[in-house]
Design a protein around this motif. Structure first.
Motif, short mmCIF file in Angstrom:
data_model
loop_
_atom_site.label_atom_id
_atom_site.label_comp_id
_atom_site.label_asym_id
_atom_site.label_seq_id
_atom_site.Cartn_x
_atom_site.Cartn_y
_atom_site.Cartn_z
N TYR A 102 14.08 3.12 -9.06
CA TYR A 102 13.43 3.72 -7.90
C TYR A 102 13.43 2.78 -6.69
N ILE A 163 11.19 11.73 -12.00
CA ILE A 163 10.58 12.14 -10.73
C ILE A 163 11.65 12.16 -9.64
N ARG A 165 12.48 11.77 -5.90
CA ARG A 165 12.00 11.26 -4.61
C ARG A 165 13.18 11.20 -3.65
N THR A 169 9.97 5.68 1.35
CA THR A 169 8.63 5.12 1.33
C THR A 169 8.66 3.84 2.14
N ASP A 176 3.06 8.43 -2.76
CA ASP A 176 2.26 9.39 -3.51
C ASP A 176 2.71 9.37 -4.96
N PHE A 177 1.97 10.09 -5.81
CA PHE A 177 2.32 10.20 -7.21
C PHE A 177 2.79 11.62 -7.48
N LYS A 178 3.83 11.74 -8.28
CA LYS A 178 4.41 13.04 -8.58
C LYS A 178 4.63 13.21 -10.07
N ALA A 179 4.78 14.46 -10.48
CA ALA A 179 5.13 14.76 -11.86
C ALA A 179 6.64 14.70 -12.03
N ARG A 180 7.09 14.70 -13.25
CA ARG A 180 8.51 14.69 -13.54
C ARG A 180 9.13 16.04 -13.15
N SER A 181 10.35 15.99 -12.64
CA SER A 181 11.10 17.21 -12.36
C SER A 181 11.84 17.64 -13.61
N ASN A 466 -0.16 6.75 -13.12
CA ASN A 466 0.15 8.08 -12.58
C ASN A 466 -0.29 9.13 -13.58
N LEU A 468 -0.13 12.16 -13.48
CA LEU A 468 0.73 13.33 -13.54
C LEU A 468 1.91 13.14 -14.49
#
Length: 476
Positions: A102, A163, A165, A169, A176-181, A466, A468
């Motif tokens: 990432y 995830i 992105r 950033t 921010d924090f996101k869930a897995r796609s 995270n 999520l």
């Protein structure tokens, strides 16, 4: 307290985008939004940093070349240094960790989001953007292979990938924090990025210094690979043909390395078959990087201080046919404390000096094998045999039987891939993407496709930070 920890973690992520040791420039300098994003040269520096991630020892510099081979049946441990011991026996949580990609993905996002808005030569801007799109695709593709199943090959319906992105950033306010796609969403992004990159990138001849940077042909080749993993076989065959045309490769194998120069090609920079190769220079390493972590030190003993911890499995060596020049990529040698005969890899000899060598990421041979497999899957057995024979002719071997078809033809394709890309990091993924049991060497137990160990666990610290994120099945 939890929010405070999250802020610290996000700060660590941001530092990956500005860490000076990722820059491939001389002198190396700190990368800040103010300096990096002010002109086209700044964006090119960010892009260079993104390239740097690929040569890291946790990436193609070591892990992605060795782990997929020893997690399957191509390599075995001959010295216990603590590395790859768990991977050899597929121990719980002993896998491949690529979450650090990432940082490099964020660098590509910075370039993609901003390069169109600055002044500069249009062709140069297009190239920079195309390269960033390719690198983002490569990093996401590798993560998708490690952390998720391929689309349509899910076990018990589990389709979580990584995830996504795509926005840069640049500061805490962007984080921010996101869930897995889903795996479908990730593959759609990869394929879209590569299709866009193809239209932006220039061409360069294979095996020349031009392939140290991403080119149109490299993007076509990577997209052919992605289509194969995605079971889009007609598209894979067509894109492999397109990449072959871009690089001037003939259907009969003209343009591939011949039996006379195949082995020496791995000590030539760039490799004559390279379509995309990561160049490593002495300034890119510290004084101990080579002896501690290079492919050369782990797979060969050409330097006195080499660690030489892995060798070819007996099963791999027994697979070569008489006359196969690829068998010459292994030389019988010795290893103190090792039982039995061991073999050094002649693909990784550190010929640039002091363990230093480049990293061929995509080679021309892969296009023939992609197309052979894709043609087989689309009921073109004759075309698949033709592609196999084009490769085999250039490896010192006779043509396959004219009637070869069905499972025997598929197994021949898989064997050719195994032999062609030994110690180049394909074996585990070739078995996994085809829904096959992971075969092992010696007395090690095979890993069924339904086994939870097919997928890597997510980093525990990321799951804790995270809320999520949900780990892969079997690791809860």
């Amino acid at each position: 307290m939890k929010n405070y920890i999250k802020i610290i973690a996000l700060g660590s992520v941001l530092s990956l985008a500005s860490c000076s040791d990722l820059l491939d420039t001389e002198p190396r300098q700190s990368l800040t939004p103010q300096t990096a994003l002010s002109d086209i040269n700044g964006y090119e520096s960010v892009l260079a940093a993104a390239y740097g991630g690929a040569r890291g020892f946790g990436n193609y510099g070591q892990t992605l070349m060795i782990a997929p081979e020893i997690m399957a049946d191509n390599l075995r441990i001959i010295a216990n240094t603590g590395r790859y011991i768990g991977q050899e026996v597929n121990a719980d949580r002993a896998h491949i960790g690529l979450w650090g990609n990432y940082g490099s993905i964020n660098q590509t996002n910075i370039v993609i989001a901003g390069i169109d808005e600055i002044d500069g030569d249009a062709a140069r801007k297009n190239r920079i953007k195309g390269e960033a799109l390719f690198l983002r695709s490569l990093y996401y593709f590798d993560m998708a292979k490690v952390y998720g199943y391929e689309p349509g090959k899910e076990v018990n319906g589990w389709n979580n990938s990584v995830i996504i992105r795509t926005e840069p950033t640049l500061g805490f306010s962007d984080a921010d924090f996101k869930a897995r796609s889903t795996n479908r969403q990730v593959y759609d992004l990869i394929e879209s990025d590569l299709n866009t990159a193809i239209g932006l990138l220039p061409t360069a001849a294979k095996g020349t210094a031009g392939i140290y940077r991403v080119t149109k042909g490299a993007a076509e080749a990577l997209l052919a690979r992605v289509y194969l993993y995605d079971s889009k076989f007609a598209e894979a065959a067509a894109m492999a043909s397109q990449a072959m045309a871009t690089f001037g490769l003939a259907n009969d194998g003209t343009g591939l390395a011949t039996p006379e120069n195949y082995v020496s090609g791995f000590s030539t920079y760039p490799n004559p078959e390279s379509l995309f190769e990561v160049e490593i220079r002495s300034v890119d390493w510290s004084t101990v990087d080579g002896v501690n972590n290079s492919m050369c030190t782990l797979t060969a003993n050409v330097f006195n201080s080499a660690q030489f911890i892995v060798t070819a499995s007996n099963e791999l060596l027994a697979t070569y046919e008489t006359g196969d020049v690829r068998r010459n990529t292994w030389t019988e040698t010795t290893r103190s404390g090792a039982s039995g005969t061991v073999y050094r890899s002649n693909k990784w000899l550190g010929t640039k000096g002091d363990f230093l060598e480049n990293l061929p990421i995509i080679r021309a041979a892969e296009l023939y094998l992609i197309r052979a497999e894709a043609r087989f899957r689309t009921n073109d057995a004759a075309g698949a045999r033709s592609d196999l024979n084009a490769l085999r002719t250039n490896r010192g071997l006779a043509a396959v039987d004219a009637g070869l078809s069905g499972d025997a033809l598929f197994n021949r394709i898989m064997t050719e891939r195994r032999l062609e890309f030994a110690v180049e990091g394909h074996r585990w993924f070739d078995l996994k993407r085809n829904g096959l049991t992971i075969t092992k060497h010696g007395n090690n137990e095979p890993v069924p496709y339904s086994d939870y160990r097919l997928l890597a666990p997510l980093p525990q610290d990321q799951i804790q930070l995270n809320e999520l994120l949900v780990d892969n099945p079997g690791y809860n």
